[in-house]
Design a protein around this motif. Structure first.
Motif, PDB file in Angstrom:
ATOM      1  N   GLU A 136      -6.756  -2.573  -3.588  1.00 35.24           N
ATOM      2  CA  GLU A 136      -5.533  -2.061  -2.983  1.00 35.24           C
ATOM      3  C   GLU A 136      -5.431  -0.548  -3.154  1.00 35.24           C
ATOM      4  O   GLU A 136      -5.091   0.171  -2.204  1.00 35.24           O
ATOM      5  N   ALA A 137      -5.757  -0.046  -4.341  1.00 38.63           N
ATOM      6  CA  ALA A 137      -5.707   1.400  -4.579  1.00 38.63           C
ATOM      7  C   ALA A 137      -6.664   2.127  -3.641  1.00 38.63           C
ATOM      8  O   ALA A 137      -6.313   3.143  -3.035  1.00 38.63           O
ATOM      9  N   PHE A 138      -7.877   1.611  -3.501  1.00 40.36           N
ATOM     10  CA  PHE A 138      -8.881   2.240  -2.638  1.00 40.36           C
ATOM     11  C   PHE A 138      -8.412   2.240  -1.179  1.00 40.36           C
ATOM     12  O   PHE A 138      -8.489   3.264  -0.497  1.00 40.36           O
ATOM     13  N   ILE A 139      -7.935   1.102  -0.715  1.00 39.59           N
ATOM     14  CA  ILE A 139      -7.515   0.999   0.683  1.00 39.59           C
ATOM     15  C   ILE A 139      -6.340   1.933   0.964  1.00 39.59           C
ATOM     16  O   ILE A 139      -6.347   2.656   1.973  1.00 39.59           O
ATOM     17  N   LEU A 140      -5.354   1.954   0.071  1.00 41.41           N
ATOM     18  CA  LEU A 140      -4.176   2.787   0.300  1.00 41.41           C
ATOM     19  C   LEU A 140      -4.511   4.273   0.317  1.00 41.41           C
ATOM     20  O   LEU A 140      -4.048   5.013   1.193  1.00 41.41           O
ATOM     21  N   ARG A 142      -7.892   5.895   0.069  1.00 42.24           N
ATOM     22  CA  ARG A 142      -9.081   6.361   0.772  1.00 42.24           C
ATOM     23  C   ARG A 142      -9.149   5.929   2.234  1.00 42.24           C
ATOM     24  O   ARG A 142      -9.723   6.637   3.047  1.00 42.24           O
ATOM     25  N   GLN A 143      -8.577   4.778   2.563  1.00 42.66           N
ATOM     26  CA  GLN A 143      -8.670   4.326   3.948  1.00 42.66           C
ATOM     27  C   GLN A 143      -7.396   4.582   4.742  1.00 42.66           C
ATOM     28  O   GLN A 143      -7.459   4.895   5.916  1.00 42.66           O
ATOM     29  N   GLN A 144      -6.239   4.426   4.099  1.00 46.37           N
ATOM     30  CA  GLN A 144      -4.984   4.658   4.805  1.00 46.37           C
ATOM     31  C   GLN A 144      -4.454   6.076   4.621  1.00 46.37           C
ATOM     32  O   GLN A 144      -3.532   6.483   5.301  1.00 46.37           O
ATOM     33  N   GLY A 145      -5.037   6.828   3.676  1.00 50.23           N
ATOM     34  CA  GLY A 145      -4.686   8.227   3.498  1.00 50.23           C
ATOM     35  C   GLY A 145      -3.376   8.505   2.779  1.00 50.23           C
ATOM     36  O   GLY A 145      -2.844   9.607   2.881  1.00 50.23           O
ATOM     37  N   LEU A 146      -2.859   7.522   2.039  1.00 52.21           N
ATOM     38  CA  LEU A 146      -1.629   7.763   1.294  1.00 52.21           C
ATOM     39  C   LEU A 146      -1.889   8.699   0.118  1.00 52.21           C
ATOM     40  O   LEU A 146      -2.988   8.713  -0.435  1.00 52.21           O
ATOM     41  N   SER A 147      -0.881   9.435  -0.270  1.00 50.29           N
ATOM     42  CA  SER A 147      -0.988  10.274  -1.463  1.00 50.29           C
ATOM     43  C   SER A 147      -1.004   9.370  -2.685  1.00 50.29           C
ATOM     44  O   SER A 147      -0.609   8.200  -2.625  1.00 50.29           O
TER      45      SER A 147
END
Length: 193
Positions: A136-140, A142-147
């Motif tokens: 979840e941390a990676f997706i949020l 690195r993939q979704q670009g959240l801060s």
């Protein structure tokens, strides 16, 4: 000034508060030190996390007889040198691949698409192997670009914990890709992006 020996003793027992105190004391200094090597704030932040991850991983074997700060800066220097050498190697491989591709004008676009698809599948396999929190941390981030702040808030965890999850996720993904992928394929795809 912190009592290094007491904190190191607590750290060796797995005390997260001692680890946080050490990070708080030395994190900014290590960042500034590494930034002189890398000249890249994002890479520097990753390296700082790698340094402190290493400290956490070897916490039970830490036997610092002189200054822990000096020991930590030595770890930081070695981490930076290793990473910069790796980047240099990747740049060399990428340049060689681009040169070979430029010599072969008939290299079909379809091959690029097929290799990109294979890489995306390999990356997804690596992501699927992560623990739920790390995934979840990676997706949020690195993939979704959240801060970091937004991702941590969404996961209902601290920014520090999110960084730990992300560092461990990136490390696991890199190891998976290197173990299961063709390095020339990976470097080719990096060069084409």
């Amino acid at each position: 000034m912190i009592n290094e020996q007491a904190l190191l003793q607590q750290l060796s027992l797995g005390d997260r508060q001692a680890f946080a105190a050490i990070y708080e004391e030395y994190g900014a200094g290590i960042y500034n030190y590494l930034l002189k090597f890398t000249k890249d704030p994002l890479l520097t932040e990753d390296l700082v996390h790698d340094v402190f991850l290493k400290v956490w991983e070897i916490r039970e074997q830490l036997n610092v007889t002189s200054s822990f700060g000096a020991y930590l800066y030595r770890i930081a220097r070695n981490t930076a040198i290793t990473q910069l050498n790796r980047i240099s190697l990747y740049d060399t491989v990428r340049d060689e691949l681009m040169h070979r591709i430029s010599l072969n004008n008939d290299y079909p676009e379809l091959m690029h698409e097929l290799e990109a698809k294979q890489y995306r599948e390999l990356l997804q396999q690596a992501i699927n192997k992560l623990s739920p929190q790390r995934r979840e941390a990676f997706i949020l981030v690195r993939q979704q670009g959240l801060s970091y702040e937004a991702a941590a808030a969404q996961m209902n965890i601290s920014r520090h914990t999110l960084k730990e999850y992300l560092v461990l996720a990136v490390k696991a993904i890199k190891e998976y890709l290197l173990a299961h992928g063709d390095i020339s394929l990976l470097m080719l795809l990096v060069a084409l992006k």
